[in-house]
Design a protein around this motif. Sequence first.
Motif, PDB file in Angstrom:
ATOM      1  N   GLY A 167       0.833  -1.217   0.000  1.00 50.18           N
ATOM      2  CA  GLY A 167       0.000   0.000   0.000  1.00 50.18           C
ATOM      3  C   GLY A 167       0.862   1.258   0.000  1.00 50.18           C
ATOM      4  N   SER A 168       1.925   1.248   0.825  1.00 43.47           N
ATOM      5  CA  SER A 168       2.810   2.425   0.890  1.00 43.47           C
ATOM      6  C   SER A 168       3.444   2.696  -0.465  1.00 43.47           C
ATOM      7  CB  SER A 168       3.942   2.181   1.885  1.00 43.47           C
ATOM      8  OG  SER A 168       3.434   2.134   3.159  1.00 43.47           O
ATOM      9  N   ASN A 169       3.890   1.604  -1.108  1.00 37.98           N
ATOM     10  CA  ASN A 169       4.532   1.796  -2.429  1.00 37.98           C
ATOM     11  C   ASN A 169       3.558   2.380  -3.436  1.00 37.98           C
ATOM     12  OD1 ASN A 169       7.022   0.992  -1.689  1.00 37.98           O
ATOM     13  ND2 ASN A 169       6.719  -1.163  -2.233  1.00 37.98           N
ATOM     14  N   GLN A 170       2.323   1.852  -3.399  1.00 40.25           N
ATOM     15  CA  GLN A 170       1.314   2.372  -4.327  1.00 40.25           C
ATOM     16  C   GLN A 170       1.084   3.841  -4.057  1.00 40.25           C
ATOM     17  OE1 GLN A 170       1.561  -0.211  -6.365  1.00 40.25           O
ATOM     18  NE2 GLN A 170      -0.514   0.266  -6.955  1.00 40.25           N
ATOM     19  N   PHE A 171       1.003   4.195  -2.770  1.00 45.28           N
ATOM     20  CA  PHE A 171       0.770   5.591  -2.403  1.00 45.28           C
ATOM     21  C   PHE A 171       1.909   6.464  -2.919  1.00 45.28           C
ATOM     22  CE2 PHE A 171       1.741   9.133   0.347  1.00 45.28           C
ATOM     23  CZ  PHE A 171       0.527   9.799   0.394  1.00 45.28           C
ATOM     24  N   ARG A 172       3.147   5.972  -2.734  1.00 45.96           N
ATOM     25  CA  ARG A 172       4.295   6.790  -3.149  1.00 45.96           C
ATOM     26  C   ARG A 172       4.305   7.019  -4.654  1.00 45.96           C
ATOM     27  NH1 ARG A 172       7.863   3.891  -0.393  1.00 45.96           N
ATOM     28  NH2 ARG A 172       9.200   3.639  -2.211  1.00 45.96           N
ATOM     29  N   LYS A 173       3.940   5.912  -5.387  1.00 53.52           N
ATOM     30  CA  LYS A 173       3.918   6.064  -6.856  1.00 53.52           C
ATOM     31  C   LYS A 173       2.859   7.090  -7.268  1.00 53.52           C
ATOM     32  CE  LYS A 173       5.492   1.512  -8.178  1.00 53.52           C
ATOM     33  NZ  LYS A 173       4.956   0.166  -8.356  1.00 53.52           N
ATOM     34  N   ALA A 174       1.661   6.986  -6.645  1.00 52.66           N
ATOM     35  CA  ALA A 174       0.586   7.916  -6.999  1.00 52.66           C
ATOM     36  C   ALA A 174       0.982   9.346  -6.647  1.00 52.66           C
ATOM     37  CB  ALA A 174      -0.694   7.536  -6.263  1.00 52.66           C
ATOM     38  N   ALA A 175       1.626   9.507  -5.465  1.00 52.82           N
ATOM     39  CA  ALA A 175       2.031  10.854  -5.038  1.00 52.82           C
ATOM     40  C   ALA A 175       3.091  11.413  -5.984  1.00 52.82           C
ATOM     41  CB  ALA A 175       2.564  10.804  -3.612  1.00 52.82           C
ATOM     42  N   ALA A 176       4.019  10.529  -6.419  1.00 51.15           N
ATOM     43  CA  ALA A 176       5.081  10.995  -7.326  1.00 51.15           C
ATOM     44  C   ALA A 176       4.470  11.424  -8.665  1.00 51.15           C
ATOM     45  CB  ALA A 176       6.110   9.897  -7.532  1.00 51.15           C
ATOM     46  N   ALA A 177       3.491  10.623  -9.152  1.00 50.70           N
ATOM     47  CA  ALA A 177       2.860  10.953 -10.440  1.00 50.70           C
ATOM     48  C   ALA A 177       2.103  12.277 -10.321  1.00 50.70           C
ATOM     49  CB  ALA A 177       1.916   9.837 -10.855  1.00 50.70           C
ATOM     50  N   GLN A 178       1.418  12.445  -9.176  1.00 46.07           N
ATOM     51  CA  GLN A 178       0.642  13.669  -8.963  1.00 46.07           C
ATOM     52  C   GLN A 178       1.580  14.875  -8.885  1.00 46.07           C
ATOM     53  OE1 GLN A 178      -1.233  13.892  -5.204  1.00 46.07           O
ATOM     54  NE2 GLN A 178      -2.973  15.054  -5.932  1.00 46.07           N
ATOM     55  N   ASN A 179       2.676  14.664  -8.185  1.00 38.86           N
ATOM     56  CA  ASN A 179       3.665  15.729  -8.042  1.00 38.86           C
ATOM     57  C   ASN A 179       4.241  16.121  -9.399  1.00 38.86           C
ATOM     58  OD1 ASN A 179       5.027  17.483  -6.434  1.00 38.86           O
ATOM     59  ND2 ASN A 179       6.798  16.152  -6.197  1.00 38.86           N
ATOM     60  N   GLU A 180       4.541  15.090 -10.176  1.00 37.49           N
ATOM     61  CA  GLU A 180       5.126  15.317 -11.507  1.00 37.49           C
ATOM     62  C   GLU A 180       4.156  16.115 -12.382  1.00 37.49           C
ATOM     63  OE1 GLU A 180       7.681  15.517 -14.370  1.00 37.49           O
ATOM     64  OE2 GLU A 180       8.160  14.766 -12.375  1.00 37.49           O
ATOM     65  N   SER A 181       2.853  15.707 -12.324  1.00 31.65           N
ATOM     66  CA  SER A 181       1.908  16.415 -13.193  1.00 31.65           C
ATOM     67  C   SER A 181       1.684  17.838 -12.687  1.00 31.65           C
ATOM     68  CB  SER A 181       0.589  15.651 -13.320  1.00 31.65           C
ATOM     69  OG  SER A 181      -0.180  15.850 -12.189  1.00 31.65           O
ATOM     70  N   ARG A 182       1.781  18.034 -11.351  1.00 29.38           N
ATOM     71  CA  ARG A 182       1.643  19.385 -10.811  1.00 29.38           C
ATOM     72  C   ARG A 182       2.795  20.272 -11.276  1.00 29.38           C
ATOM     73  NH1 ARG A 182       1.318  19.800  -4.474  1.00 29.38           N
ATOM     74  NH2 ARG A 182       3.515  19.567  -4.834  1.00 29.38           N
ATOM     75  N   LEU A 183       3.992  19.686 -11.232  1.00 30.00           N
ATOM     76  CA  LEU A 183       5.177  20.434 -11.678  1.00 30.00           C
ATOM     77  C   LEU A 183       5.062  20.777 -13.154  1.00 30.00           C
ATOM     78  CD1 LEU A 183       8.079  18.458  -9.977  1.00 30.00           C
ATOM     79  CD2 LEU A 183       7.372  20.777  -9.512  1.00 30.00           C
ATOM     80  N   GLU A 184       4.589  19.779 -13.913  1.00 29.23           N
ATOM     81  CA  GLU A 184       4.477  19.962 -15.353  1.00 29.23           C
ATOM     82  C   GLU A 184       3.480  21.077 -15.660  1.00 29.23           C
ATOM     83  OE1 GLU A 184       6.381  18.616 -17.571  1.00 29.23           O
ATOM     84  OE2 GLU A 184       5.270  19.792 -19.079  1.00 29.23           O
ATOM     85  N   ARG A 185       2.354  21.055 -14.907  1.00 29.52           N
ATOM     86  CA  ARG A 185       1.324  22.072 -15.127  1.00 29.52           C
ATOM     87  C   ARG A 185       1.865  23.455 -14.789  1.00 29.52           C
ATOM     88  NH1 ARG A 185      -2.741  19.482 -12.564  1.00 29.52           N
ATOM     89  NH2 ARG A 185      -2.519  20.735 -10.695  1.00 29.52           N
ATOM     90  N   ALA A 186       2.553  23.536 -13.656  1.00 28.56           N
ATOM     91  CA  ALA A 186       3.103  24.830 -13.231  1.00 28.56           C
ATOM     92  C   ALA A 186       4.123  25.324 -14.249  1.00 28.56           C
ATOM     93  CB  ALA A 186       3.752  24.690 -11.865  1.00 28.56           C
ATOM     94  N   ARG A 187       4.936  24.371 -14.782  1.00 31.06           N
ATOM     95  CA  ARG A 187       5.953  24.763 -15.759  1.00 31.06           C
ATOM     96  C   ARG A 187       5.283  25.292 -17.028  1.00 31.06           C
ATOM     97  NH1 ARG A 187       9.832  20.733 -14.646  1.00 31.06           N
ATOM     98  NH2 ARG A 187       8.454  19.263 -15.656  1.00 31.06           N
ATOM     99  N   ARG A 188       4.220  24.555 -17.449  1.00 30.66           N
ATOM    100  CA  ARG A 188       3.524  24.960 -18.683  1.00 30.66           C
ATOM    101  C   ARG A 188       2.883  26.336 -18.505  1.00 30.66           C
ATOM    102  NH1 ARG A 188       0.736  20.168 -19.553  1.00 30.66           N
ATOM    103  NH2 ARG A 188      -1.091  21.194 -18.686  1.00 30.66           N
ATOM    104  N   GLU A 189       2.227  26.510 -17.334  1.00 27.98           N
ATOM    105  CA  GLU A 189       1.561  27.804 -17.094  1.00 27.98           C
ATOM    106  C   GLU A 189       2.564  28.948 -17.098  1.00 27.98           C
ATOM    107  OE1 GLU A 189      -0.642  27.333 -13.489  1.00 27.98           O
ATOM    108  OE2 GLU A 189      -2.166  26.099 -14.485  1.00 27.98           O
ATOM    109  N   THR A 190       3.724  28.705 -16.481  1.00 28.62           N
ATOM    110  CA  THR A 190       4.738  29.761 -16.422  1.00 28.62           C
ATOM    111  C   THR A 190       5.241  30.086 -17.828  1.00 28.62           C
ATOM    112  OG1 THR A 190       5.409  28.772 -14.359  1.00 28.62           O
ATOM    113  CG2 THR A 190       6.868  30.436 -15.241  1.00 28.62           C
ATOM    114  N   LEU A 191       5.470  29.034 -18.615  1.00 27.32           N
ATOM    115  CA  LEU A 191       5.965  29.287 -19.976  1.00 27.32           C
ATOM    116  C   LEU A 191       4.923  30.027 -20.806  1.00 27.32           C
ATOM    117  CD1 LEU A 191       7.858  25.967 -20.751  1.00 27.32           C
ATOM    118  CD2 LEU A 191       8.814  28.238 -20.406  1.00 27.32           C
TER     119      LEU A 191
END
Length: 446
Positions: A167-191
């Motif tokens: 369960g912890s591993n699944q959570f970490r993967k989901a959190a990492a994916a969410q974090n990545e997409s958040r970063l990507e969105r923020a990067r796109r918005e800034t650009l």
Amino acid sequence: MARERHVRLPLLDKVSTTPGRKSLVFAAVLPLLTLLDVFTLPSLRLDAFLARASWAVELVALALLFEHASEKQRRLLILGHCALGSFFYLALVYTTGGLESPYVHLVPTLPLLTAFTYPEESGSAVACGIGCALVIMAQVPMGTASFAQAAGWLSILGSATFFGVFGSNQFRKAAAAQNESRLERARRETLEKLARAELKRTQSERLATVGRLAASVMHEINNPLAFVRANIHFVETEVLAQPLSAELRQELEEVFAETRAGMERIQQIVTDLKGFSHSMDAEEARVCSLGEVVQDAARLASIRLKSVGTLKVEVPAELPQVFITPRRLAQVLLNLLVNASDALEEARVPQGEVRVRGEVLGKRVVLLVEDNGPGFPPQVLPRLFESFFTTKGPEKGTGLGLSISRELVERFGGSLIAENRPEGGARLRIELPIHEPGHEPRKSGA
Ligand code: ADP
């Protein structure tokens, strides 16, 4: 060229479930839970209280140490806390009756509960599982549990630990994916923001250059215009002083009158354009009648409108006055009129007509700019006031006209809205507050 910038973006904390205040609250409540034993045990037990109190001390120590620990130390603290927590819980079970304890039922779920509490740290379930296993195995030599009983508990604990880690591993993967997409969105918005700002800057520079160019062209026209006018006047006086037949004289007088009217028109256009390119920034807001402003804009727009249709102005002279920068409002109107001409031209409307109407609505003056063109398509209407939205080719439209116009009107406490007329065609509606003496809004040279 858009310069690339380094953008600081938020990162997901390594250990986001910090023990801090929650641990302190739990530590405060824990010894009090001894009172529950009144309902579940034959009598209150001091050793059960001590097990809880020791656990509370461990929680307080964790909260204090965690504050000043490095990232690596924090991980170790969490793991130690999970192992110690299971140890204290099992001590509680032991002191309240062992296998007969009312708290024994939670033991198989301890690794899962720990994984649930610290999902970012998959080692937490393992540390708890190991802590529990050690205590359970110690029961065999102590004679409080048989080997078979201990083996049964260990197999349940093993499964719970496995699912906790999973369960912890699944959570970490989901959190990492969410974090990545958040970063990507923020990067796109800034650009995107950078690109827009860059485009806006280029457009303003281009407009400023066009303004300067127009000013120098106007100057160049004005000089020859002055001597052409003087020469024509001279020729007119000389020619008409000659003995001429009545018919020829009348013809010549008409020719000179037409030439004078043509020159006055050129002069008027040059004067209007000069006003637009020069004093735009210098001019202050003032109380004025809309009739004059509409006339100024209509005169300039008629040059463009002539080839596509007719312009009708129905703005009563007695409309109440408003507090505005006249050139700015004329610029807005000119923009709306040119847009209407473009729409009529593109749709090839045979009898194009643009009307500017003025009326009073409560405490506001309303200016309507209407045309009998194709109107706004439904997919265009919601985006009209977006900067850079245009349906015209790049050489014709910038997509800034309506957004800037709305901004200008709003600066004077007004509003600009677009709608389709029920009978067909577009309608732009400017509403401005009627000027009340002594209530001048913030002065703006804009
Ligand atoms: P631009 O004129 O540079 O395209 P604007 O912000 O002035 O930018 O206008 C945005 C869009 O609104 C135009 O591209 C056009 O599609 C639409 N539009 C504006 N006025 C009219 C009108 N009177 N009739 C139909 N469409 C219009």
